[in-house]
Design a protein around this motif. Structure first.
Motif, PDB file in Angstrom:
ATOM      1  N   THR A 242     -55.793  85.681   7.588  1.00 45.72           N
ATOM      2  CA  THR A 242     -58.402  86.230   7.646  1.00 45.72           C
ATOM      3  C   THR A 242     -58.548  87.159   6.943  1.00 45.72           C
ATOM      4  N   GLU A 243     -57.888  88.689   6.562  1.00 44.31           N
ATOM      5  CA  GLU A 243     -58.075  89.214   5.629  1.00 44.31           C
ATOM      6  C   GLU A 243     -58.135  89.031   4.178  1.00 44.31           C
ATOM      7  N   ASP A 244     -57.036  87.621   4.344  1.00 46.36           N
ATOM      8  CA  ASP A 244     -57.068  87.547   2.329  1.00 46.36           C
ATOM      9  C   ASP A 244     -59.015  86.853   2.297  1.00 46.36           C
ATOM     10  N   GLY A 245     -59.186  87.197   1.052  1.00 49.93           N
ATOM     11  CA  GLY A 245     -60.709  86.539   0.347  1.00 49.93           C
ATOM     12  C   GLY A 245     -61.215  87.075  -0.633  1.00 49.93           C
ATOM     13  N   SER A 246     -62.351  86.793  -0.560  1.00 52.36           N
ATOM     14  CA  SER A 246     -63.176  87.648  -1.396  1.00 52.36           C
ATOM     15  C   SER A 246     -64.750  87.166  -1.482  1.00 52.36           C
ATOM     16  N   ALA A 247     -65.765  88.420  -2.063  1.00 54.73           N
ATOM     17  CA  ALA A 247     -67.069  88.086  -1.253  1.00 54.73           C
ATOM     18  C   ALA A 247     -67.665  88.497  -2.930  1.00 54.73           C
ATOM     19  N   TYR A 248     -68.622  87.306  -3.132  1.00 55.03           N
ATOM     20  CA  TYR A 248     -69.567  87.204  -3.860  1.00 55.03           C
ATOM     21  C   TYR A 248     -71.166  87.135  -3.190  1.00 55.03           C
ATOM     22  N   THR A 249     -72.177  87.421  -5.103  1.00 52.65           N
ATOM     23  CA  THR A 249     -74.067  86.781  -4.263  1.00 52.65           C
ATOM     24  C   THR A 249     -74.092  86.117  -5.104  1.00 52.65           C
ATOM     25  N   ARG A 250     -74.823  85.338  -4.382  1.00 50.70           N
ATOM     26  CA  ARG A 250     -75.222  84.031  -4.834  1.00 50.70           C
ATOM     27  C   ARG A 250     -76.682  84.114  -4.464  1.00 50.70           C
ATOM     28  N   TRP A 251     -77.516  84.931  -5.932  1.00 47.96           N
ATOM     29  CA  TRP A 251     -78.751  85.169  -6.975  1.00 47.96           C
ATOM     30  C   TRP A 251     -78.986  83.639  -7.171  1.00 47.96           C
ATOM     31  N   GLY A 252     -80.098  83.814  -5.697  1.00 54.29           N
ATOM     32  CA  GLY A 252     -81.793  83.108  -5.707  1.00 54.29           C
ATOM     33  C   GLY A 252     -81.471  81.963  -5.033  1.00 54.29           C
ATOM     34  N   LYS A 253     -80.815  81.883  -3.838  1.00 51.97           N
ATOM     35  CA  LYS A 253     -80.490  81.228  -2.997  1.00 51.97           C
ATOM     36  C   LYS A 253     -79.959  82.314  -1.466  1.00 51.97           C
TER      37      LYS A 253
END
Length: 297
Positions: free
Chosen positions: A112-123
């Motif tokens: 559950t700690e695996d993964g990553s985040a990003y920002t979706r610009w314009g949505k």
């Protein structure tokens, strides 16, 4: 001779049909089994001896790794009855089960700690590919005329909380709202509608895939990668005083309702190629708007 008598007696009483038959025997490589008298005895019966596989830690992992560890807690302890021994073994079984459960819990926690985040610009939402939306908010940043302004775009929360504050305007870093500035282009051609001066939303997304990259100049991910979204490579205007950064604006950008005001602030422009004397062209084309894609794996 003694061995032959003992062996023959036992064999006659248990498996008499094997005495004069052609049989196969498999035994390990213990020293007594390899002695001359044993070999002669088996040859006398006409039995074929099968070769035993090498007995080594890499080929018999349980014998050299698991079983010694299981027996370690009981080493050196004497038990006066079978019931005591059985109780001790059952206790060891419970401990082993608890350790297995703990390992499984740790494994689940790590997954559950695996993964990553990003920002979706314009949505205002994240793609429906197993990605969760952490929050959906407002795009902001430094004013395009401020030489000392920060370069990056911000995805501000719509539910701010505060430390100590003073509401008088003072010197320091400044944050303004953002707008689309798609000037000198046919907005209908790119987006099917007018979006200039409208305020863009943003969404912060989390994917279980641990690696996220933005590939400028492409609208397709590499083999084995999952597309999060694609769009147009965007930045501030090259002639403005404030620095900016390159981000991937969604190919179908949304606008915040009631956000058309032409207040400028942090601005989104499309980027295009300038070939000059560089090696960009080919494959790139002078004046053509650049694409981008965000991929995860």
């Amino acid at each position: 001779m003694f061995l032959m008598i003992i062996f023959s007696t036992a064999l006659r009483s248990k498996r008499s049909e094997l005495i004069f038959s052609t049989s196969l025997i498999l035994q390990d490589k213990a020293s007594p089994h390899k002695s001359k008298i044993v070999k002669e005895l088996l040859e006398g019966y006409g039995w074929e001896v099968l070769d035993h596989l090498p007995y080594s830690p890499d080929l018999s992992v349980p014998d050299f790794d698991m079983f010694p560890k299981l027996k370690e807690p009981l080493r050196g302890i004497r038990y006066d009855s079978l019931d005591e021994l059985e109780c001790a073994v059952n206790g060891l079984r419970v401990q082993t089960s608890a350790i297995s459960d703990l390992k499984e819990q740790i494994k689940k926690a790590q997954s559950t700690e695996d993964g990553s985040a990003y920002t979706r610009w314009g949505k205002s939402s994240c793609p429906g590919n197993g990605t969760e939306t952490i929050y959906t908010e407002l795009v902001a940043g430094a004013h395009y005329t401020h030489k000392g302004g920060a370069a990056n775009y911000l995805c501000l929360t719509q539910q701010p909380s505060w430390n100590k504050y003073n509401d008088e305007e003072q010197a320091g870093g400044l944050v303004y709202g953002a707008e689309y500035e798609i000037n000198f282009r046919s907005r209908q051609h790119f987006f099917g509608r007018e979006i200039t001066d409208e305020d863009p939303p943003c969404a912060v997304c989390r994917t279980e895939r641990p690696t996220v990259i933005m590939i400028p100049g492409s609208r397709q991910c590499l083999d084995g990668w999952t597309m999060e979204y694609h769009g147009y490579l965007s930045s501030g205007f090259y002639g403005h005083d404030a620095a900016s950064e390159y981000v991937c604006l969604d190919v179908d950008p949304e606008a915040i309702l009631g956000g058309t005001s032409d207040n400028d602030g942090k601005l989104f422009y499309l980027t295009e190629v300038r070939c000059g004397a560089s090696s960009l062209c080919p494959p790139y084309v002078n004046g053509r708007e650049l694409t981008c894609v965000v991929c995860s794996k």
